[in-house]
Write a protein that holds these residues in place. Structure first.
Motif, PDB file in Angstrom:
ATOM      1  N   GLN B   6       8.907 -19.091  16.745  1.00  0.00           N
ATOM      2  CA  GLN B   6       8.409 -19.127  15.376  1.00  0.00           C
ATOM      3  C   GLN B   6       9.091 -18.045  14.558  1.00  0.00           C
ATOM      4  O   GLN B   6       9.280 -16.926  15.041  1.00  0.00           O
ATOM      5  N   THR B   7       9.446 -18.401  13.332  1.00  0.00           N
ATOM      6  CA  THR B   7       9.988 -17.421  12.409  1.00  0.00           C
ATOM      7  C   THR B   7       9.350 -17.588  11.042  1.00  0.00           C
ATOM      8  O   THR B   7       9.042 -18.721  10.633  1.00  0.00           O
ATOM      9  N   CYS B  23       9.016 -23.478  13.009  1.00  0.00           N
ATOM     10  CA  CYS B  23       8.776 -23.588  14.440  1.00  0.00           C
ATOM     11  C   CYS B  23       9.903 -24.415  15.054  1.00  0.00           C
ATOM     12  O   CYS B  23      10.214 -25.501  14.560  1.00  0.00           O
ATOM     13  N   SER B  24      10.462 -23.897  16.141  1.00  0.00           N
ATOM     14  CA  SER B  24      11.493 -24.623  16.872  1.00  0.00           C
ATOM     15  C   SER B  24      11.131 -24.648  18.344  1.00  0.00           C
ATOM     16  O   SER B  24      10.547 -23.699  18.858  1.00  0.00           O
ATOM     17  N   GLN B  25      11.502 -25.746  19.008  1.00  0.00           N
ATOM     18  CA  GLN B  25      11.208 -25.831  20.431  1.00  0.00           C
ATOM     19  C   GLN B  25      12.377 -26.459  21.179  1.00  0.00           C
ATOM     20  O   GLN B  25      13.089 -27.315  20.644  1.00  0.00           O
ATOM     21  N   PHE B  74       9.532 -28.127  13.248  1.00  0.00           N
ATOM     22  CA  PHE B  74       8.310 -28.501  12.524  1.00  0.00           C
ATOM     23  C   PHE B  74       7.945 -27.310  11.645  1.00  0.00           C
ATOM     24  O   PHE B  74       7.585 -26.249  12.147  1.00  0.00           O
ATOM     25  N   SER B  75       8.055 -27.497  10.313  1.00  0.00           N
ATOM     26  CA  SER B  75       7.843 -26.385   9.392  1.00  0.00           C
ATOM     27  C   SER B  75       6.527 -26.542   8.654  1.00  0.00           C
ATOM     28  O   SER B  75       6.133 -27.657   8.297  1.00  0.00           O
ATOM     29  N   PRO B 105       4.735 -17.687  19.715  1.00  0.00           N
ATOM     30  CA  PRO B 105       4.192 -16.327  19.702  1.00  0.00           C
ATOM     31  C   PRO B 105       3.306 -16.022  18.497  1.00  0.00           C
ATOM     32  O   PRO B 105       2.609 -15.017  18.485  1.00  0.00           O
ATOM     33  N   GLY B 106       3.348 -16.889  17.498  1.00  0.00           N
ATOM     34  CA  GLY B 106       2.514 -16.687  16.322  1.00  0.00           C
ATOM     35  C   GLY B 106       3.245 -16.008  15.181  1.00  0.00           C
ATOM     36  O   GLY B 106       4.211 -15.258  15.390  1.00  0.00           O
ATOM     37  N   THR B 107       2.792 -16.306  13.960  1.00  0.00           N
ATOM     38  CA  THR B 107       3.273 -15.637  12.749  1.00  0.00           C
ATOM     39  C   THR B 107       2.072 -15.030  12.048  1.00  0.00           C
ATOM     40  O   THR B 107       1.114 -15.738  11.730  1.00  0.00           O
TER      41      THR B 107
END
Lengths: 108, 112
Positions: B6-7, B23-25, B74-75, B105-107
């Protein structure tokens, strides 16, 4: 409506004592239930699910459909069990509904 | 290792600003989710997506929008941020409906 209730926001027990984290659910269908755990500075992760009927890190949880409960239990608490615990319900819309969470603290 | 990232990890913004959380996976999962975590309220589902063309509102979608740019991304957007959107935001993925969800990890977002 689907709902998950964890009545205790905070739970504190001594090392070696038994632990029980309560979870009650409301759902008219056949429930899929899970416990997730978040240790300090770590990501939320799956602890166990009722369908697998397995014991993880000494924790067990039994689905009681009559009481609509899925309480998490461990006979002897360890300090590393201190964490945030979430009960979750898999609903018919193929998504999870989480409870409010219980912060468990194990005192030495 | 396959992961969920997550960024940004932390963001402070002002009321009325537009903000996007990403979010990227690399797990190859089709299903992706956005949650917010508030003390005492647990995790509440904002939006979820079962594939690139399938996006669904969760329990608390008002004030949020999402974009599924690809299977891996997914943004979450806040079009006009307000202070009560201050929270910890999590992205998660899963392979099937009730399979294990893997969390990012969370934002931590603060709206002043």
């Amino acid at each position: 409506a689907q709902r998950v209730t964890q009545p205790e926001k905070l739970l504190s027990v001594f090392k070696g004592a038994p632990v029980e984290l309560k979870c009650n659910y409301s759902y008219s269908g056949s429930p899929e239930l899970f416990w997730y755990v978040q240790y300090s500075r770590q990501r939320l992760q799956l602890l166990l699910r009722h369908i697998s009927r397995e014991s993880i890190k000494g924790f067990t949880a039994d689905l009681n459909k009559g009481e609509t409960s899925f309480h998490l239990k461990k006979p002897f608490a360890q300090e590393e069990d201190s964490a945030m615990y979430y009960c979750a319900l898999g609903s018919g819309a193929q998504k999870l509904v989480f409870g409010q969470g219980t912060r468990l603290t194990i005192n030495p | 290792d396959a992961d969920v990232t997550q960024t940004p990890r932390n963001r402070i913004t002002k009321t009325g600003k537009r903000i996007m959380l990403e979010c990227s996976q690399t797990k190859g999962h089709d299903r992706m989710y956005w949650y917010r975590q508030d003390p005492g309220l647990g995790l509440q589902l904002i939006y979820y997506s079962f594939d690139v063309k399938d996006i669904n509102k969760g329990e608390i979608s008002d004030g949020y929008s999402v974009s599924r740019q690809a299977q891996a991304k997914f943004s979450l957007s806040l079009e006009s941020a307000i202070p009560n959107q201050t929270a910890l935001y999590f992205c998660a993925t899963s392979e099937e409906a009730y399979n294990e969800q893997f969390f990012g990890p969370g934002t931590r977002l603060t709206v002043l």
